[in-house]
Design an enzyme around this catalytic site. Structure first.
Site, short mmCIF file in Angstrom:
data_model
loop_
_atom_site.label_atom_id
_atom_site.label_comp_id
_atom_site.label_asym_id
_atom_site.label_seq_id
_atom_site.Cartn_x
_atom_site.Cartn_y
_atom_site.Cartn_z
N GLY A 22 0.83 -1.18 0.00
CA GLY A 22 0.00 0.00 0.00
C GLY A 22 0.87 1.24 0.00
O GLY A 22 2.07 1.17 0.32
N CYS A 23 0.29 2.38 -0.38
CA CYS A 23 1.11 3.59 -0.50
C CYS A 23 1.58 4.10 0.84
O CYS A 23 2.75 4.48 1.01
CB CYS A 23 0.38 4.66 -1.30
SG CYS A 23 -1.26 5.05 -0.71
N TYR A 24 0.69 4.14 1.85
CA TYR A 24 1.14 4.54 3.19
C TYR A 24 2.17 3.54 3.71
O TYR A 24 3.18 3.91 4.31
CB TYR A 24 -0.03 4.60 4.16
CG TYR A 24 -0.85 5.86 4.11
CD1 TYR A 24 -0.27 7.09 4.42
CD2 TYR A 24 -2.21 5.83 3.80
CE1 TYR A 24 -1.03 8.25 4.40
CE2 TYR A 24 -2.97 6.99 3.78
CZ TYR A 24 -2.37 8.21 4.08
OH TYR A 24 -3.12 9.35 4.06
#
Lengths: 333, 333, 333, 333
Positions: free
Chosen positions: A144-146
């Site tokens: 995921g980006c986070y």
């Protein structure tokens, strides 16, 4: 003839970025791009930035995808498993959704709800051992980006024993493309411009992924929506478990990594410098008052946080140079 | 071994974009980048988006540049002539400044002041005959960013006889990087965000360049500073001189051009779609009330409006494929 | 006890701004605010900026509104007529929609479609004679936001005979709140930030209103969506019909007007300076090349372009000081 | 006749906001506004949003200020003491700078350098006992903008014994007006738009002020520059010292406060909702993973963070209603 590539979920922001990267990739040949409500539309009506690319979006089903050597799934969370199940074993798949990231089925159910689809190789090549694991896999679950932003900052500190895995505190702000392309009032430009807005405070679904990837045992993460289209800036603070220099630990962990830049002392990461690139910028210091380690991490949520990362994994899966078709340099200002 | 390239004035925004493009160019080898007050600084301290590029800025003088096969001058307007004069004849030069664009010395003096330095081949390859002229030149004067945007919209309409060269009315809004990187209060983020601000109303110095390039005989241009880092959107209106379809004229003029996209009917150019690319997007219609031709043109002021255009010209000057090292696709959102 | 006021359509942006202005108005007592899908919701859940205002949104029907002395209709275009028809004659009404602005039923049908509802007093007090007409009316049709911006710039020039009513060319850019609060992909922050995007090019529905209000006989208007929440900047160009000084004409036309500021020579209007206010800033010059008059006009589309203007009209309708509850000063930066 | 008021340092952003608030204040009569390099300029050339206010900026010296009953000092940090020393004792003074905030001279020297000027009554009326202290003072040191945001979130939690004063972790993002109006490259719109940029990481000069005002004994604060003109969003996390409900503690602490809004459960503060107002929005929860208390606080750095707060203090100093001339409601969108 190159490697035949298809993108499922090509009408979203991560899908559009994938198309952009694939259109410029020397070895990957984009043969199909599919969508849901936009199926049948020319790709440039959906992604005007791709003017010059002649392609019509197809329907997302096995027939449209199985003919490829490589499929990227850029579908809403929870929809990848059904599509993946229909793809032949020889087709290599990178899933940009959350479906196959978690090892713990219980955590999946707690944070996402529904049946846990399974666990694929975690697609963050810079984690120890992960590069080889990705290269040996036919199924990869992209970070995921986070999670990518925070894990790159935190994992080496915990792995080296410098930082305590307990009581890590993170505040991370994301540009709006991280929230996807669905028409919601809270994502309207009128609401977002000039505004900082926290959300899912106290219980973000990416926490289990971050803990799994970093070894943190207790971690508070507050996400904030920021008035910019791209970019994530994470401020990660942790307590020392032993003495040492956090910047040095990061430098050693990422020596030779093409996309991870531990900045020179005194320079701090900022998101614009990573925009459009596959790079992650890092810097660390010790807080004079609290004695906490502070690491700041910046990347492009659609680049190293999603589509760039996915192409990097795919390069590894096909034995290509890891940086092929990806830019180290940001588009700034 | 590739072609040795130097950039003078590398600390500004156009300079930074040139470095980004050159760092990814297969045939151009970046051997020197120079600056004024930033000479001696590592390039990544000035352009953090170039993390991964190991280069220290040199001093802008003949010694630092003459060793190259190709020099880009990205200096403040009025400073190119002195530097160019010191470069050997065999060194090919692309000037991104205004110094050598105008043919009429009187107009130069009226709009810019000071001595006119001379006239070089005008660097807009899509104008009739200009591609060959550039390829045959060792000195090329790159277009201005406003001039590129407006000329690409207007020139074919006047050349074809469809539009009258009289009483053309243009309003063009530019992102802030077009105003350069000098520290001025009116360019502060606090002043610009949430604001549209016209400037030089009634007398912009780019009007003579646009008239020279398009054949317009009378043209009003109002420039507006817009709250975005990159991009120019020009609305160009002209009266019909004869009957015809302006969209068709544009399509015919730019058939086969890799970087000029006349959009499908109903789709209008917008700046974000061109960001980071070397493309220009165009669309035209006829106003139902006034009967005027309206053409809208969008491009990235640092791409096709400056540094991308300069690389395109340089490709031509060295007999390379015109699109080498340049992207047709924008980085959006 | 003050004048009892109700707002229909209070969940949109113009509705929210009306609530803000009314909550601070010394004579108007806000007794009801209604909405469609948000009926039953507390106002601060819809407009968090109104924290401290204790009010629950009601249903938009005659029962909820007829009890007021004054009703503002901030409904989608085309919905005002049905609601207005149910209100008693003694209730004064200001309609912020387009329904009652046009005198010509044929133009209504051409540009908006459907049955023409009728014509109310046009709510622009600064037009000659209009202040008295508004004061004497119980039904007022508030100006559109583009129409207010452009009419204030153009009307005195045509009325004075200085500008030709033929071949007026306007380009006007608006902040996103002008497009309303409905969830559409093209209004998402990810699409809008960093972008300028023209729309309805060649045929905007506000052109008939502008021609009616200014006396222009032929007018091209290109609207552009700009990356800011509020504000309209209009560049209006017209040909001279006789000799004269356009700035002087504007100064004379607006001498003594509290909300219209013809700026000192050399200063140009910009939108941020009008944000949150009921002011319109104007400046004019003559283009050196084309000889056209250029007027630039800036205002807050939710202030003088909508809700502020509506309160100004209501003040007149109730014999209150025209500036009551309105600010001359913008909130900047 | 009202109270005679002067503003020193009127050309900056806090100064401009003070002028806006004072121009609309029923009891304060603005008699002088002074500046440094802008002395002699009409105020509207410096603050175009104040068009309609007829005032020329004077020179910042005792002669220009001593005639007033009330002086606001909005000078760069470190310059207030010299001006204050020249003002007669009967003139009431509110200093928006940092000069008189700290009690500990050693901390002043460590974080700001130079001689400590002294300590004035701390200008945060919502702290226990502070309202009366301000009302009784002729000299008040206004809070810093970060300090106001964070103190309002944290002070009641520590005072009530709920939160531990140890190991508080804060990340706070500010709009650019908080960085002032001086022309610096890093504050240019081109650099800031689309960017989040941390600064002074590990050692911010406001930490001692925050610790003094909240009772925190160890606190890490990371400030981030955000792409918006106004607003601060602070995420404050602390460990529990005893069991309890943080939201309830905040509600009890601020019951009856006109400007402090503890939002209903489920609603989180965001900066735009406070823009242009003197309000602070708060919300709290408990992090499910770490068990930390998380409080989010939002305000307008020029409103409750600077100029609004200063007017609130001045109202108290003159026995006026505390809310006079100030708005509870934000200007949004």
């Amino acid at each position: 003839m190159g490697i035949r590539v298809a993108v499922a979920g090509a009408s979203g922001y991560a899908g559009g970025e994938l198309l952009r990267l694939l259109a410029g990739h020397p070895e990957f040949d984009l043969v199909a791009a599919t969508a849901h409500s936009q199926a049948g539309t020319h790709v440039t009506a959906v992604h005007p930035q791709l003017a010059g690319l002649d392609l019509t979006l197809g329907v997302t089903d096995a027939a449209g995808l199985a003919d490829a050597d490589l499929v990227f799934l850029a579908l809403p969370h929870g929809q990848s498993a059904a599509v993946a199940a229909q793809l032949p074993a020889h087709v290599k798949v990178v899933d940009l959704g959350a479906d196959f990231r978690l090892k713990d089925a219980g955590l999946w159910q707690k944070y996402y709800g529904g049946e846990h689809a399974g666990t694929w190789t975690y697609g963050l090549p810079e984690l120890p051992g992960q590069r080889a694991a990705i290269a040996a896999s036919t199924r990869v679950a992209n970070t995921g980006c986070y999670a990518a932003t925070i894990t790159l900052a935190l994992a080496p500190l915990i792995a080296s024993g410098l930082a305590s895995p307990e009581d890590v505190v993170v505040v991370a702000s994301s540009g709006t493309s991280g929230a996807g392309r669905s028409a919601k009032v809270n994502l309207l430009a009128s609401e977002v411009m000039g505004d900082l807005s926290p959300y899912k405070v106290g219980a973000h679904q990416h926490v289990p992924e971050i803990k799994q990837a970093t070894g943190a045992t207790s971690l508070s993460m507050t996400p904030v929506l920021a008035p910019m289209p791209r970019g994530i800036l994470a401020t990660v603070t942790a307590r020392f478990a032993k003495e040492g220099d956090p910047q040095k630990v990061l430098q050693e962990a990422y020596a030779g990594e093409p996309f991870i830049h531990v900045l020179p002392a005194g320079q701090w990461p900022h998101t614009a410098a990573t925009s459009g690139s596959n790079s992650c910028h890092l810097q660390a210091t010790v807080d004079v008052d609290s004695g906490r380690i502070i690491v700041v991490s910046a990347l492009d949520n659609l680049g190293k946080g999603a589509s760039g990362q996915a192409v990097q994994c795919a390069n590894l899966m096909f034995g290509l140079p890891e940086t092929m078709g990806l830019s180290v340099f940001g588009v700034a200002p």
